[in-house]
Design an enzyme around this catalytic site. Sequence first.
Site, short mmCIF file in Angstrom:
data_model
loop_
_atom_site.label_atom_id
_atom_site.label_comp_id
_atom_site.label_asym_id
_atom_site.label_seq_id
_atom_site.Cartn_x
_atom_site.Cartn_y
_atom_site.Cartn_z
N GLU A 1 63.76 112.15 14.32
CA GLU A 1 63.90 113.42 14.92
C GLU A 1 65.23 114.13 15.21
OE1 GLU A 1 61.09 114.80 14.31
OE2 GLU A 1 61.22 116.75 15.85
N HIS B 1 64.46 115.04 7.58
CA HIS B 1 63.56 114.08 7.70
C HIS B 1 63.89 113.41 6.13
CE1 HIS B 1 61.68 113.83 11.44
NE2 HIS B 1 61.08 115.03 11.27
N GLU C 1 62.21 119.66 7.89
CA GLU C 1 61.68 118.51 6.90
C GLU C 1 62.70 118.20 5.92
OE1 GLU C 1 59.23 117.16 8.06
OE2 GLU C 1 58.34 118.87 8.88
ZN ZN Z 1 60.14 115.98 12.55
#
Ligand code: ZN
Length: 498
Positions: free
Chosen positions: A296, A270, A267
């Site tokens: 991703e 991201h 995370e």
């Molecule tokens: Zn992801």
Amino acid sequence: LTVATASPPLDRLKLLLAEIEDLRRVEQLLDWDQHVFMPPAGAAARAEAHGTVTRLAHELLVSGAVGELLVELEPLERELGHDSVDGALLRVARRDWERARRVPAALIGELYRTNGVAVAAWERAKAASDFGLFAPHLERQLELKREYAACFPEAATPYDALLEDYEQGMTTARVAEVFTELRRALVPLVSELAERRVDEAALRGPFPVEQQRAACARILEAFGTAKSWRLDETVHPFASSPGLGDVRLTTKFRTTDLTALFSTMHEFGHGVYEAGVDPQLARTPLATGTSAAVHESQSRTWENLVGRSDGFWRWFYPILQPLFADALADVGREAFVGAVNAVKPGLIRVDADEVTYGLHIIMRFELEQALLAGDVAVRDVPKAWNARMREDLGVEVPDDAHGVLQDIHWGVGLIGYFPTYQLGNVMSVQIWRRAEEQLGDLDEQFARGQFEPLREWLRDHVYRLGRRYPPEELLERVTGSALDPAPYLDYLRSKFSP
Ligand code: ZN
């Protein structure tokens, strides 16, 4: 509207787009709150509020004003050229507007309502491990998705129309080509590696939550998050950015393993992408990651290419080990690194290792196409699923909860999304190779706890650009080549082959 008609048309368009972007960020904030803090009794009211904000953002975008300004600004867009920021703004706004206005408001409302009902049915079905409870809702989702895809008759197949929402410019045929090559290489690699014994003793725990929290905080600090970032706990980890510079990650702690560390690094990837967007792009549609797959690629970079590397653990294991004096006292670093990189075919996608992961995705990609085309009936999905798991991974699916019902995606209408996960893995290694060429031995840097050179390189080459370039163009600019599975397969072979 608040814009004086006397101001230049580009300024008027920017103001409208800023308001739309504000509403999108409010949606993110509502979502984040719903998963992190909202008491269950708030669900019904939140669904109404969320629906209203979504509708307002859509209406503002398809309103006559945006369209008229885009027509008026066409000559300017041609004049500005490809690399101009305003040119990109006009290009992206036009693309978003074109796609949004094709879909009738009634269909958008129906898609939204169906998601609410279908995801609740999926939860009940999963709890009861009974696909039959979810089947009529999947049927309905597919009907609506066919209707949605029909709004884009220029797409070569209905699946192309869905994919375009997550991965601009990507086609089903291109994904199929890449995935066929991957599957041909992965199936034999998985069966070769499955012969090896996995020593899981190193990861047996128990790992008290407080220490895990401390470990995550230490990693995030070294990766270089701003002090203002949040890390909360949710059932399904996610990253949210309700405003430029406002980054919120979530993770899930279990005392029986250390997956929270890896989901936190995932995370982070991201979050750092969103945080790294050029502040000049704030309140424009350019102020976010360019596609689901590129996003991703960054989460996978920080989770796997950094977080499961030898260098990372040369730095971090001496910090981690004393935090879990009981569980890790007798576990050496090499045994630990071996355990976090164990390859073991399993039932659950989100728990899959780097080698088997792709096969979970390729199956979903093929099944979704067959369902959308009507080549596989909804009632036959569990049978098709289980047969493919046996064929590709050699595992027996014991029940629907551990098979076809494991993922939330179809419940919330995400059909066509799965392939972006694996495309992200492929892209991550392409980008990584280029970073290594320019930054030298990254493993040695990680071993010294240095992550800034990589982070800043990625910010410069990927993050700051936001949506200025569509995914494959960005990839070409960064790596000099189009989507290519070869570096990814080389990476897997050299890391995992006996
Ligand atoms: Zn992801």
